[in-house]
Design an enzyme around this catalytic site. Sequence first.
Site, short mmCIF file in Angstrom:
data_model
loop_
_atom_site.label_atom_id
_atom_site.label_comp_id
_atom_site.label_asym_id
_atom_site.label_seq_id
_atom_site.Cartn_x
_atom_site.Cartn_y
_atom_site.Cartn_z
N GLY B 284 0.83 -1.20 0.00
CA GLY B 284 0.00 0.00 0.00
C GLY B 284 0.86 1.24 0.00
CB SER B 285 0.09 4.65 1.23
OG SER B 285 -1.24 4.51 0.81
CB THR B 286 4.73 1.92 3.22
OG1 THR B 286 4.21 0.67 2.79
CG2 THR B 286 4.24 2.21 4.62
CE LYS B 288 -0.14 6.36 -2.32
NZ LYS B 288 -1.32 6.63 -1.49
#
Lengths: 394, 589
Positions: B284-286, B288
């Site tokens: 997920g967003s980690t 990013k």
Amino acid sequence: MANGMFSRTDRSILGRWWWTVDRPMLAALLALMILGVMLVTTASPPVALRLNLSEFHFVIRHVFFLTPALFLLLGLSLCSPRAIWRIATIILGCSILGLILVLFVGNEVKGAQRWISLFGFSIQPSEFMKPSFAVLSAWFLSRWREQPGFPGQWIATGLFLIVVSLLVLQPDIGMTVVTAAIFGAQVCLAGFPLWIICALGIGGIAALFGAYFMLPHFQSRMDRFLDPASGDNYQVSKSLEAFREGGLMGVGPGQGEVKLSIPDAHADFIYAVAAEEMGMWFALVILGIYAFIIMRGLKRLSDSDNLFSILATGGILTMFGLQSVVHMGSSVNALPAKGMTLPFISYGGSSLWAIALAMGMVLALTRRQPRTSVAKGGSIARGFFARSDAQQGA
Amino acid sequence: MSLVTRLRKARLRIEGSKRSALDMAHGRLTLIGLGFSVLYLIVAARVVDLTLLQGVLPRLNGTVAEQAIETDKQQIAVLRADVTDRNGVLLATSLETASLYADPALISDPVRVAAALSKAVPGAVYGETLEKLQRKGRFIWLKRNLTPEEQYRILEMGEPGLQFKTEYKRIYPQGELAAHMVGYGSVDGQGLAGIERSFDELLAKGGKPLALTLDIRLQHILRRETDRAIREFSARGGAGVIMDVVTGEILAATSLPDFDPQNPSAASPEQLFNNVTLGVYEPGSTMKIFSTAALLDLKNPGLGMTFDTSKPLKVGRHTIHDYHPENRPMTIPEVFMHSSNIGSALMGQMVGTEGLRNFYKDIGMLDPVDIEISEKGRPLAPAQWRDINTLTAAFGHGISVSPLHIVAAASSIVRGGTLVKPTLILNEAQAYGAKNAANESEIRIVSPQTSHRMRQLMRLVVTDGTARQADVPGYNVGGKTGTAEKIVNGRYDRQKKISSFLGFFPMEAPRYAVFIMVDEPKGTKKSYGYATGGWVAAPAVGAVIGHMAPLLGMEPHPLNEEDDLSFTLKPYLHDKKEEGGQLATFTTE
């Protein structure tokens, strides 16, 4: 000092005995008896306790059997060859009877009928058969060599086949092998051509192969020796452990542990107990005593000119030596494990008498014969006539 | 018949003289004497061989132990080396114990012995023991690793058929605390997992203890807080890592649910599974962190560059949504701090398929993580990397990596831009604060400037973004949350999430990375039904930092607002109160 007891000119029975008997061999045999008492004392109490007997059950019985054995040994050594021959004839007759009897009324122990109860003693007739057979077959063979036309060799062979077949019927491979070795040695000494001896040897090996396929317990024992991984080698591996543990000087008298785990420590593996507790030097001393007795006896025979004595004594010494080699060889795994007692040392009950009988005969037959006895004729003494010639030759 | 005639001939030949018969006998006596000499010599040689060569010499050379091994192959127990944490606290050690076996051939009364045994040894069932005692053969295990008291009771029975072998039982004094890293072994002492497995040969040789980088105190804090988050949000499991970003040392690593390494056979597959290194998840967003760093490093855009996140992004038959749509253009700090999927996808598009894939490859996201245990998961990445894969990979979907991948790669970026290699084995003579020469990496991933900007952005996530609950006053935490939907039967399941937070502190010069991941958390009243990384994992990481920093003797450094790393990013944030959302200023640093 001992020599002071009897003067050289002493003509009494004991005096003559002292100067004619093989004293070093007698000393060696007495030494074995003393060592035997020592070793049975240290090796047997754990065995006795395991069997729910009193601690010194085997020690007491050993001494109880050893004392008559000692007298038997000394008594026989006083006898003349002729007397030995007579005694042997009687004993062989009895023991062949016993061997036949054993097949019908014997006590079965571990898959074989070998023992017979007599006056409360367990007696193994085959033990007494061996030395007396040696004497008788020696007599027939020597008669054959010295009296042309007498078919002694066939009588001896027949006798051999009778006792061997009785042994095989038990079945007792160990005794069979020892008896065959006695007869083989005598045939060899009697001057049979070497090819016949070789043929007999090959026949013996073939017979062993036959036994291998016929007798399951013999087969498993051979298998275990040839391939230790194939089965239970418990006693032998414990025995080897004892030798390694013993080292040079041993762990000390009474300190051994192998006797705690070997069921037959007091009999078939007493050599391992000796090696563990007293070490290499002691094991070699015991071995040396046996080797000395054999070599001493053979040396004595090579000075003898009595073919009967040579054959009888050679046969008995072969038996004695073979038994000691098999016992010691089994315990160091140089031979297949064969339960055989170490003569005079192992606890053996009535078999002590048998071995005393055998060695008493050896002592009697290896006595230096005074010239005066040469003149006596008769079938036994017939060979003695050659004496003067042989001495000049020597 | 021919034998008879030949025998007769032979007899006639010799019969000539008694003398010749005696001579023959004397010659043959020598033969027999020779035969016996050989036999006695063989036995004597064997006696000397056994007692001297096999008995005395090995003892002189001090190789009795080896000899024992040779004679008894079942006693190959050498004291296995200990495993300790970085401060010498025992994690695994070996105790000498007695194991009971029976020699059924020596047991005369199996019924009585079995009854006595079932009384003397707890766990020895009468029927089973009796069956074993009646088997054929000479060796059967009855019970391994007895307590001294049990052994005493058996010795008291005095049964010769019951015997003992000395064995060494592996003891894990810290229990399940570091189970997945330290691992466990079989009854026979063979390492089956973790360090026990990967260093099996070395440990089996015995000798000096093997020191790990773990700090059992931090391990305890991390496990406690991860466990608390799992319980609070009724989750299935989780994972946590604390790493020294300067040296790459793993100070703590936990995988929940865990198990007692003393008794691994009682553990379920889920318990035995190592979530930290073996499990791979869509982060997920980690993720990013990496797409943003790639953009900053490769394209060097101004932080004020905006991305249109007003409407869902349609690429082919896929549509990319935001969790909390802002419906307006966003600057890079805004995309990062609000964790906009659309913005990150657009960033990925800017970096390009080739550029992003190579960047991921360089930071190790496409290979198994390089660590000293054997349980390592291979990342799942698209075999055929298309443009749509680039867009989803930029915000952490369509690619699965282990938690340790995320921690190690992000540490490389925030520590100054050089690659750091995670390690579990303590370098000799190294304590906290000492630099690990071996870990002074020369492999540059991003420029120091990019590294600095990423630190600013990650600090902003904690001061103004999704992870405000991770802040610990004075320790200036920065980081990135991640909330991924799990794939169930090939479809993303909105209800099943993996929520995580990766934090660093102190952000002005990052020293420690703290990561916590929670598997399938369920929202609570307290979290207003949310189960995102910001609500589930961020507070847990904050709690870990709050406990570990003072323990490590780090002083808090409260900063004024204008000294805070994130302060210079404030101008790039739209003031939400203003309608229409005007950008405050466009000045660059």
